[in-house]
Design an enzyme around this catalytic site. Structure first.
Site, short mmCIF file in Angstrom:
data_model
loop_
_atom_site.label_atom_id
_atom_site.label_comp_id
_atom_site.label_asym_id
_atom_site.label_seq_id
_atom_site.Cartn_x
_atom_site.Cartn_y
_atom_site.Cartn_z
N CYS A 2 16.40 -7.38 -35.12
CA CYS A 2 16.33 -6.83 -36.47
C CYS A 2 15.41 -7.64 -37.39
O CYS A 2 15.11 -8.79 -37.10
CB CYS A 2 17.69 -6.74 -37.17
SG CYS A 2 18.86 -5.71 -36.29
N GLY A 30 12.75 -3.95 -34.74
CA GLY A 30 13.81 -2.96 -34.61
C GLY A 30 13.29 -1.58 -34.92
O GLY A 30 12.71 -1.36 -35.98
N ASN A 105 20.00 -10.41 -40.68
CA ASN A 105 19.53 -10.46 -39.30
C ASN A 105 20.27 -11.60 -38.61
O ASN A 105 20.22 -12.72 -39.09
CB ASN A 105 18.01 -10.71 -39.31
CG ASN A 105 17.45 -11.08 -37.94
OD1 ASN A 105 16.49 -11.84 -37.85
ND2 ASN A 105 18.02 -10.56 -36.88
N GLY A 106 20.95 -11.28 -37.52
CA GLY A 106 21.63 -12.34 -36.79
C GLY A 106 22.88 -11.85 -36.10
O GLY A 106 23.02 -10.66 -35.84
N CYS A 249 15.62 -20.36 -32.81
CA CYS A 249 15.59 -19.57 -31.57
C CYS A 249 14.23 -19.69 -30.91
O CYS A 249 13.24 -19.16 -31.41
CB CYS A 249 15.89 -18.11 -31.88
SG CYS A 249 15.61 -17.03 -30.49
N TYR A 255 8.80 -14.54 -27.15
CA TYR A 255 8.74 -13.10 -26.97
C TYR A 255 8.77 -12.27 -28.26
O TYR A 255 8.00 -11.34 -28.44
CB TYR A 255 9.89 -12.61 -26.07
CG TYR A 255 10.14 -11.13 -26.17
CD1 TYR A 255 9.28 -10.23 -25.55
CD2 TYR A 255 11.19 -10.62 -26.94
CE1 TYR A 255 9.46 -8.86 -25.67
CE2 TYR A 255 11.39 -9.26 -27.06
CZ TYR A 255 10.52 -8.38 -26.43
OH TYR A 255 10.70 -7.04 -26.56
N CYS A 395 22.56 -14.25 -25.08
CA CYS A 395 22.41 -14.83 -26.42
C CYS A 395 23.58 -14.38 -27.30
O CYS A 395 23.94 -13.22 -27.30
CB CYS A 395 21.10 -14.36 -27.05
SG CYS A 395 20.87 -15.00 -28.71
N CYS A 448 19.88 -19.52 -23.90
CA CYS A 448 19.67 -18.45 -22.91
C CYS A 448 19.11 -19.01 -21.60
O CYS A 448 19.15 -18.34 -20.58
CB CYS A 448 18.79 -17.34 -23.47
SG CYS A 448 17.23 -17.88 -24.19
P1 5GP Z 1 13.40 -6.87 -17.69
O1 5GP Z 1 12.57 -5.70 -17.32
O2 5GP Z 1 13.26 -8.02 -16.72
O3 5GP Z 1 14.84 -6.50 -17.93
O4 5GP Z 1 12.88 -7.40 -19.10
C1 5GP Z 1 11.75 -8.21 -19.20
C2 5GP Z 1 10.69 -7.57 -20.03
O5 5GP Z 1 11.23 -7.13 -21.27
C3 5GP Z 1 9.57 -8.52 -20.39
O6 5GP Z 1 8.34 -7.81 -20.30
C4 5GP Z 1 9.83 -8.94 -21.82
O7 5GP Z 1 8.62 -8.98 -22.58
C5 5GP Z 1 10.72 -7.88 -22.36
N1 5GP Z 1 11.89 -8.42 -23.07
C6 5GP Z 1 12.48 -9.62 -22.94
N2 5GP Z 1 13.55 -9.71 -23.75
C7 5GP Z 1 13.63 -8.54 -24.41
C8 5GP Z 1 14.51 -8.03 -25.40
O8 5GP Z 1 15.46 -8.69 -25.83
N3 5GP Z 1 14.26 -6.77 -25.84
C9 5GP Z 1 13.21 -6.03 -25.37
N4 5GP Z 1 13.01 -4.81 -25.85
N5 5GP Z 1 12.39 -6.48 -24.44
C10 5GP Z 1 12.59 -7.72 -23.95
MG MG Z 2 7.04 -7.57 -22.27
#
Ligand code: 5GP
Ligand code: MG
Length: 466
Positions: A2, A30, A105-106, A249, A255, A395, A448
């Site tokens: 978020c 989000g 957010n949190g 974090c 990411y 997390c 994590c």
């Molecule tokens: P996986 O397909 O292994 O379940 O997720 C990894 C992929 O999802 C990676 O490409 C990463 O960039 C992305 N990703 C990692 N954490 C998250 C998250 O919390 N939310 C979303 N939407 N994507 C994530």
């Molecule tokens: Mg990705």
């Protein structure tokens, strides 16, 4: 996850328009739903909608959302149903009407404990939303126990444990505050006209043309009144928060955040570059091309490629309109989602030795599909490099990691993951090397990756995070 935003205009009644702009810049935080609450100093008007802000908030809505101060929110539901009732900002009605609103957010780790105490005192909740708990806590201590709002927020910081970066409106006052651990980012700034803006990410603040900008300190409360802005640090006042340590974090940097944001004293793109360079140092071999899984791994792959002197290229093209594949409920639809989301360039991979770079592996869905895809279009070898350590723990502070049982690094060792994914080799960044990519590594949360949770919690304690 978020994102939040706030704006206090000194001269014009259209703060909501600025909040909309800030939310556009944070849509990546989000996409489920979003909302805006504006105050004209006497009462608050709110508008919430499912989906993107651009589609959900119209010009007509903005006319109705008049007032000098406004707050907004984009929601990525980590838990809880996805409907408007869970969407923020959360407006709290009292006998004086709708004069309070909050967006946060949190993720709160002692939700039930604090909500239980308030219920005993006669407070009613209409959702299990963390934002509602924060708002009702402040309103209760202000209205029923006569506390100044800033003191109620300080008390909140002592009592409520977890991650919260928040913005709160009370009539014509705006309060901007952040938990003492500093889990989630929050930035404030001031324009040449004296307007005050706040947002989760600094990339949103760039659009506000602020003259000075800085992060809200963990445990700090910023108060914006019709005539002035003042800052209460964690040490000010009678109610002293007890804040042991900062725990930013680190996954935001890996990411979640946009690369053009700076947070926790770091430029996000710069950290990602450094991560790539660290990964490159693990390898002796030669390869033909370094390809990121776009967009999240772009800067990591660039850092790898430039450190190694291997060409960087975009061999996978991402469709930006597919929406989220990550949160789809079942594995089949996640698999299909990955295919819709990424497509390889024709004749690009033929007979190449490819360093494929992603920022993280969570369940393994994305990368397993992609390795197969890249091999199917001719890649000779695929060396997979991951810009984070194995994700082994969920997390509790606002990132959407699924339950431990579905985390692939929890079920298999690195060799098994490599075989399952079908790569020719697989390397993850170590936690030690990740720590070397930031300036103050002891101020970060790595739970994590290592399960060292700065704040314990139980599943029963949680509300619905955002
Ligand atoms: P996986 O397909 O292994 O379940 O997720 C990894 C992929 O999802 C990676 O490409 C990463 O960039 C992305 N990703 C990692 N954490 C998250 C998250 O919390 N939310 C979303 N939407 N994507 C994530
Ligand atoms: Mg990705």
């Amino acid at each position: 996850m978020c994102g939040i935003a706030a704006y206090y205009s000194r001269n014009e009644e259209n703060a909501a328009a600025s909040v909309v702009t800030e939310l556009y810049a944070q849509q990546h935080r989000g996409q489920e739903s979003g909302g805006i609450a504006a105050s004209n100093g006497r009462e608050i008007t709110v508008r919430k909608a499912m989906g993107y802000i651009k589609e959900g908030i119209s010009g007509e809505d903005l006319k109705r959302l008049s007032g000098r101060l406004a707050i907004g929110h984009v929601r990525y539901p980590t838990r809880g149903t996805s409907d408007l009732a869970m969407t923020q900002p959360y407006v709290i009605e009292t006998l004086s009407g709708p004069i309070y609103a909050i967006a946060s957010n949190g993720d709160i780790v002692n939700y039930e404990e604090v909500a239980g105490e308030l219920r005993v005192k006669g407070v009613h909740f209409s959702s299990k939303n963390d934002g509602e708990l924060l708002g009702r806590f402040i309103v209760y201590y202000h209205e029923r126990e006569g506390m100044e709002i800033a003191d109620a927020i300080r008390l909140l910081m002592r009592r409520i444990k977890g991650a919260y970066s928040a913005v709160f409106i009370a009539r014509d006052h705006l309060y901007i505050f952040r938990d003492g651990w500093g889990f989630r980012p929050l930035t404030i700034g001031q324009t040449a006209d004296g307007d005050v803006a706040a947002a989760s990410e600094s990339c949103a603040m760039d659009l506000m043309r602020c003259e000075n900008m800085r992060e809200v300190e963990p445990g700090e409360v910023v108060v914006v009144t019709p005539s002035k802005t003042y800052f209460l640090s964690a040490e000010d006042g009678l109610i002293k928060p007890v804040f042991p340590i900062r725990r930013h974090c680190v996954f935001e940097l890996i990411y979640f955040a946009r690369p053009d944001s700076s947070q926790f004293g770091e430029y996000v793109y710069d950290v990602r570059h450094k991560i790539g360079a660290r990964l490159a140092a693990y390898d002796e071999f030669d390869a033909d091309v370094v390809v990121p899984v776009p967009d999240s791994a772009n800067f990591i792959a660039m850092g790898y490629a430039s450190a190694k002197g291997i060409p960087f290229n975009m061999g996978l093209i991402r469709n930006h309109y597919v929406g989220r594949t990550f949160i789809r409920p079942d594995q089949n639809s996640r698999d299909e989602g990955v295919r819709q989301k990424f497509n390889p360039l024709k004749d690009f991979f033929n007979n190449k030795r490819v360093v494929l770079v992603d920022d993280s592996i969570v369940r393994g869905t994305t990368i397993r599909k992609l390795v197969r895809m890249v091999k199917a279009v001719g890649a000779r070898e695929v060396y997979l490099r991951i810009g984070s350590p194995p994700v082994t723990h969920s997390c509790y502070y606002g990132i959407d990691t699924p339950d431990k049982e579905t985390l692939i690094a929890n079920l298999m060792n690195v060799d098994e993951i490599c075989a399952y994914i079908g790569a020719d080799s697989l390397k993850y960044l170590t936690i030690d090397d990740l720590a070397k990519c930031v300036k103050q590594s002891d101020r970060f949360c790595y739970a994590c990756f290592n399960g060292n949770y700065p704040l314990p919690r139980t599943a029963e304690q949680r509300g619905s995070a955002c």
